[in-house]
Design a protein around this motif. Structure first.
Motif, short mmCIF file in Angstrom:
data_model
loop_
_atom_site.label_atom_id
_atom_site.label_comp_id
_atom_site.label_asym_id
_atom_site.label_seq_id
_atom_site.Cartn_x
_atom_site.Cartn_y
_atom_site.Cartn_z
N VAL A 52 0.78 -1.21 0.05
CA VAL A 52 0.06 -0.01 -0.18
C VAL A 52 0.81 1.30 0.08
O VAL A 52 0.33 2.35 -0.53
N GLY A 53 2.00 1.13 0.55
CA GLY A 53 2.88 2.24 0.98
C GLY A 53 2.56 2.86 2.14
O GLY A 53 3.38 4.16 2.10
N SER A 54 1.79 2.84 2.75
CA SER A 54 1.64 3.34 4.31
C SER A 54 1.15 2.20 5.20
O SER A 54 0.88 1.17 4.87
N THR A 55 1.00 2.55 6.23
CA THR A 55 0.64 1.87 7.46
C THR A 55 -0.19 2.74 8.48
O THR A 55 -0.30 3.74 8.46
N LEU A 56 -1.01 1.89 9.28
CA LEU A 56 -1.74 2.42 10.30
C LEU A 56 -0.74 3.17 11.59
O LEU A 56 0.14 2.70 11.69
N GLY A 57 -1.08 4.30 11.93
CA GLY A 57 -0.18 5.22 12.87
C GLY A 57 -0.91 5.08 14.37
O GLY A 57 -2.17 4.76 14.34
N GLY A 58 -0.17 5.45 15.09
CA GLY A 58 -0.63 5.63 16.52
C GLY A 58 -0.68 4.56 17.37
O GLY A 58 -0.62 3.29 16.93
N TRP A 59 -1.40 4.28 18.73
CA TRP A 59 -1.28 3.24 19.46
C TRP A 59 -2.55 2.38 18.86
O TRP A 59 -2.39 1.03 18.83
N ILE A 60 -3.51 2.87 18.34
CA ILE A 60 -4.75 2.11 17.99
C ILE A 60 -4.39 1.30 17.05
O ILE A 60 -4.70 0.18 16.58
N GLY A 61 -3.90 2.02 15.97
CA GLY A 61 -3.69 1.44 14.76
C GLY A 61 -2.53 0.38 14.90
O GLY A 61 -2.53 -0.76 14.01
N GLN A 62 -1.47 0.43 15.72
CA GLN A 62 -0.59 -0.43 16.06
C GLN A 62 -1.06 -1.63 16.61
O GLN A 62 -0.41 -2.65 16.21
N LEU A 63 -1.79 -1.30 17.39
CA LEU A 63 -2.46 -2.55 18.05
C LEU A 63 -3.34 -3.29 16.97
O LEU A 63 -3.20 -4.63 17.13
N ILE A 64 -4.09 -2.82 16.09
CA ILE A 64 -4.85 -3.55 15.24
C ILE A 64 -3.79 -4.27 14.31
O ILE A 64 -3.99 -5.61 14.17
#
Length: 83
Positions: A52-64
């Protein structure tokens, strides 16, 4: 883990590993949960960056990301063990 510190990565990794353990009906210890959560997040973040070229950021995104990645690692381990 991108965007969060080492202590937060350990906390999020432990939580992600524990959630994945419950979803996959596995039985691991705390250290295994931390390792699975962190490795799962690293693996899935790498895959998402490549595709995709990106990822989820922050605590919640990294938890998922950590939960999904840890579930993939548990499933992969089970598949290899059966073979």
């Amino acid at each position: 883990m991108e965007g969060i510190g080492w202590i937060a990565a350990i906390i999020v990794g432990a939580l992600a590993g524990w959630i994945a353990e419950k979803i996959m009906k596995a039985d691991h210890g705390l250290l295994t949960n931390i390792v699975l959560g962190i490795l799962g997040a690293l693996v899935l973040n790498f895959i998402l960056m490549a595709i995709v070229g990106s990822t989820l950021g922050g605590w919640i995104g990294q938890l998922i990301i950590g939960v999904i990645g840890a579930c993939l690692l548990i499933g992969g381990y089970r598949a290899i063990r059966r073979a």
